[in-house]
Scaffold this motif. Structure first.
Motif, PDB file in Angstrom:
ATOM      1  N   LEU A  96      32.735 -23.732 -19.479  1.00 53.13           N
ATOM      2  CA  LEU A  96      32.940 -24.883 -20.369  1.00 53.13           C
ATOM      3  C   LEU A  96      31.604 -25.507 -20.775  1.00 53.13           C
ATOM      4  O   LEU A  96      31.434 -25.924 -21.926  1.00 53.13           O
ATOM      5  CB  LEU A  96      33.836 -25.927 -19.699  1.00 53.13           C
ATOM      6  CG  LEU A  96      35.324 -25.642 -19.784  1.00 53.13           C
ATOM      7  CD1 LEU A  96      36.097 -26.514 -18.808  1.00 53.13           C
ATOM      8  CD2 LEU A  96      35.822 -25.850 -21.209  1.00 53.13           C
ATOM      9  N   TRP A  97      30.661 -25.565 -19.854  1.00 55.23           N
ATOM     10  CA  TRP A  97      29.331 -26.105 -20.167  1.00 55.23           C
ATOM     11  C   TRP A  97      28.648 -25.243 -21.230  1.00 55.23           C
ATOM     12  O   TRP A  97      28.087 -25.769 -22.206  1.00 55.23           O
ATOM     13  CB  TRP A  97      28.490 -26.199 -18.902  1.00 55.23           C
ATOM     14  CG  TRP A  97      27.081 -26.652 -19.149  1.00 55.23           C
ATOM     15  CD1 TRP A  97      26.677 -27.850 -19.652  1.00 55.23           C
ATOM     16  CD2 TRP A  97      25.899 -25.897 -18.928  1.00 55.23           C
ATOM     17  NE1 TRP A  97      25.302 -27.889 -19.746  1.00 55.23           N
ATOM     18  CE2 TRP A  97      24.799 -26.694 -19.305  1.00 55.23           C
ATOM     19  CE3 TRP A  97      25.666 -24.624 -18.421  1.00 55.23           C
ATOM     20  CZ2 TRP A  97      23.494 -26.255 -19.214  1.00 55.23           C
ATOM     21  CZ3 TRP A  97      24.365 -24.188 -18.329  1.00 55.23           C
ATOM     22  CH2 TRP A  97      23.293 -25.000 -18.723  1.00 55.23           C
ATOM     23  N   VAL A  98      28.700 -23.925 -21.070  1.00 57.37           N
ATOM     24  CA  VAL A  98      28.100 -23.022 -22.061  1.00 57.37           C
ATOM     25  C   VAL A  98      28.822 -23.157 -23.402  1.00 57.37           C
ATOM     26  O   VAL A  98      28.186 -23.151 -24.462  1.00 57.37           O
ATOM     27  CB  VAL A  98      28.110 -21.556 -21.552  1.00 57.37           C
ATOM     28  CG1 VAL A  98      27.711 -20.593 -22.646  1.00 57.37           C
ATOM     29  CG2 VAL A  98      27.189 -21.412 -20.350  1.00 57.37           C
ATOM     30  N   THR A  99      30.131 -23.309 -23.353  1.00 55.07           N
ATOM     31  CA  THR A  99      30.904 -23.511 -24.583  1.00 55.07           C
ATOM     32  C   THR A  99      30.453 -24.792 -25.284  1.00 55.07           C
ATOM     33  O   THR A  99      30.323 -24.823 -26.513  1.00 55.07           O
ATOM     34  CB  THR A  99      32.411 -23.556 -24.263  1.00 55.07           C
ATOM     35  OG1 THR A  99      32.781 -22.301 -23.686  1.00 55.07           O
ATOM     36  CG2 THR A  99      33.243 -23.817 -25.492  1.00 55.07           C
ATOM     37  N   TRP A 100      30.189 -25.838 -24.510  1.00 56.40           N
ATOM     38  CA  TRP A 100      29.686 -27.082 -25.094  1.00 56.40           C
ATOM     39  C   TRP A 100      28.319 -26.854 -25.751  1.00 56.40           C
ATOM     40  O   TRP A 100      28.048 -27.370 -26.846  1.00 56.40           O
ATOM     41  CB  TRP A 100      29.593 -28.191 -24.047  1.00 56.40           C
ATOM     42  CG  TRP A 100      28.838 -29.366 -24.591  1.00 56.40           C
ATOM     43  CD1 TRP A 100      27.569 -29.745 -24.278  1.00 56.40           C
ATOM     44  CD2 TRP A 100      29.282 -30.276 -25.599  1.00 56.40           C
ATOM     45  NE1 TRP A 100      27.203 -30.842 -25.014  1.00 56.40           N
ATOM     46  CE2 TRP A 100      28.236 -31.191 -25.843  1.00 56.40           C
ATOM     47  CE3 TRP A 100      30.459 -30.402 -26.323  1.00 56.40           C
ATOM     48  CZ2 TRP A 100      28.340 -32.213 -26.770  1.00 56.40           C
ATOM     49  CZ3 TRP A 100      30.557 -31.429 -27.252  1.00 56.40           C
ATOM     50  CH2 TRP A 100      29.518 -32.322 -27.469  1.00 56.40           C
ATOM     51  N   LEU A 101      27.459 -26.085 -25.093  1.00 56.78           N
ATOM     52  CA  LEU A 101      26.140 -25.791 -25.670  1.00 56.78           C
ATOM     53  C   LEU A 101      26.283 -25.039 -26.992  1.00 56.78           C
ATOM     54  O   LEU A 101      25.575 -25.329 -27.972  1.00 56.78           O
ATOM     55  CB  LEU A 101      25.296 -24.980 -24.685  1.00 56.78           C
ATOM     56  CG  LEU A 101      24.860 -25.694 -23.402  1.00 56.78           C
ATOM     57  CD1 LEU A 101      24.122 -24.724 -22.481  1.00 56.78           C
ATOM     58  CD2 LEU A 101      23.999 -26.908 -23.722  1.00 56.78           C
ATOM     59  N   ILE A 102      27.188 -24.074 -27.025  1.00 51.90           N
ATOM     60  CA  ILE A 102      27.428 -23.320 -28.262  1.00 51.90           C
ATOM     61  C   ILE A 102      27.954 -24.253 -29.342  1.00 51.90           C
ATOM     62  O   ILE A 102      27.520 -24.197 -30.497  1.00 51.90           O
ATOM     63  CB  ILE A 102      28.399 -22.146 -28.006  1.00 51.90           C
ATOM     64  CG1 ILE A 102      27.734 -21.099 -27.114  1.00 51.90           C
ATOM     65  CG2 ILE A 102      28.866 -21.519 -29.324  1.00 51.90           C
ATOM     66  CD1 ILE A 102      28.663 -20.016 -26.601  1.00 51.90           C
ATOM     67  N   PHE A 103      28.895 -25.122 -28.975  1.00 52.11           N
ATOM     68  CA  PHE A 103      29.462 -26.063 -29.942  1.00 52.11           C
ATOM     69  C   PHE A 103      28.391 -26.988 -30.517  1.00 52.11           C
ATOM     70  O   PHE A 103      28.277 -27.120 -31.738  1.00 52.11           O
ATOM     71  CB  PHE A 103      30.579 -26.893 -29.298  1.00 52.11           C
ATOM     72  CG  PHE A 103      31.117 -27.948 -30.215  1.00 52.11           C
ATOM     73  CD1 PHE A 103      32.021 -27.616 -31.207  1.00 52.11           C
ATOM     74  CD2 PHE A 103      30.716 -29.268 -30.095  1.00 52.11           C
ATOM     75  CE1 PHE A 103      32.509 -28.583 -32.072  1.00 52.11           C
ATOM     76  CE2 PHE A 103      31.198 -30.246 -30.958  1.00 52.11           C
ATOM     77  CZ  PHE A 103      32.103 -29.902 -31.951  1.00 52.11           C
ATOM     78  N   SER A 104      27.616 -27.610 -29.645  1.00 51.78           N
ATOM     79  CA  SER A 104      26.630 -28.575 -30.138  1.00 51.78           C
ATOM     80  C   SER A 104      25.549 -27.892 -30.968  1.00 51.78           C
ATOM     81  O   SER A 104      25.137 -28.413 -32.008  1.00 51.78           O
ATOM     82  CB  SER A 104      26.026 -29.377 -28.988  1.00 51.78           C
ATOM     83  OG  SER A 104      25.399 -28.538 -28.058  1.00 51.78           O
ATOM     84  N   PHE A 135      34.501 -20.824 -32.629  1.00 49.29           N
ATOM     85  CA  PHE A 135      34.517 -20.139 -31.331  1.00 49.29           C
ATOM     86  C   PHE A 135      34.567 -21.142 -30.185  1.00 49.29           C
ATOM     87  O   PHE A 135      35.376 -21.007 -29.259  1.00 49.29           O
ATOM     88  CB  PHE A 135      33.273 -19.249 -31.207  1.00 49.29           C
ATOM     89  CG  PHE A 135      33.088 -18.667 -29.840  1.00 49.29           C
ATOM     90  CD1 PHE A 135      33.818 -17.568 -29.434  1.00 49.29           C
ATOM     91  CD2 PHE A 135      32.190 -19.225 -28.944  1.00 49.29           C
ATOM     92  CE1 PHE A 135      33.657 -17.024 -28.168  1.00 49.29           C
ATOM     93  CE2 PHE A 135      32.017 -18.706 -27.686  1.00 49.29           C
ATOM     94  CZ  PHE A 135      32.755 -17.590 -27.291  1.00 49.29           C
ATOM     95  N   ALA A 136      33.720 -22.151 -30.228  1.00 47.39           N
ATOM     96  CA  ALA A 136      33.638 -23.113 -29.129  1.00 47.39           C
ATOM     97  C   ALA A 136      34.921 -23.926 -28.986  1.00 47.39           C
ATOM     98  O   ALA A 136      35.383 -24.155 -27.865  1.00 47.39           O
ATOM     99  CB  ALA A 136      32.437 -24.031 -29.326  1.00 47.39           C
TER     100      ALA A 136
END
Length: 168
Positions: A96-104, A135-136
């Protein structure tokens, strides 16, 4: 929620098939026109590249849902069941943290490139970078659902390694 995610992923699979068909027509048509008639489809290369990027990210969402992504299942299955559950939750939180990084990062890139246009198609480059947002958000929902299930079922027996709940 699982039913909605299943339907969403089936819809993505249909869209992926459509994108692949469009890519085949564009690339094959361009090859035939170049070698046969000494002409070509000007948007073929650029549009095919964009479709391929979207197809790849859609495939990653479906793979995550189907648990078809790479994992360390053998390592986790060697741990005691109580530790396996904790490791599963920690892994989901890291994902989830990596997904947040991708999103931001994708959101920033999309905003920066909204006013930049592709040289051949003239489409906003925001569409290219926006795939990371898609994706995120998609994987975030899947991961949050998986995290909720993992927390809710802390005392339930663990599934066998390499189980694929979608294929059952």
């Amino acid at each position: 929620m699982k039913k909605w995610i299943d339907r969403y992923c089936r819809f993505l699979a249909m869209i992926m098939a459509l994108l692949l068909a469009i890519m085949v027509v564009l690339v094959f048509g361009n090859v035939v026109l170049r070698y046969g008639l000494n002409s070509g489809i000007t948007i073929s290369e650029e549009l095919s590249r964009w479709l391929f990027v979207w197809l790849t990210f859609m495939g990653a969402v479906v793979a995550l849902h189907e648990k078809a992504h790479m994992s360390m299942g053998e390592v986790a299955s060697a741990l005691p069941p109580s530790i396996q559950r904790i490791v599963r939750i920690v892994v989901l939180l890291l994902m989830l943290w990596v997904t947040w990084l991708i999103f931001s990062g994708s959101l920033s890139q999309t905003q920066i490139n909204l006013e930049n246009y592709a040289p051949v198609t003239g489409l906003s480059q925001g569409w290219f970078y926006g795939v990371g947002i898609f994706f995120a958000v998609s994987t975030g929902v899947i991961l949050l659902t998986d995290l909720w299930e993992a927390i809710r079922n802390m005392n339930a027996p663990l599934p066998p390694p390499h189980s694929n709940s979608h294929a059952e």
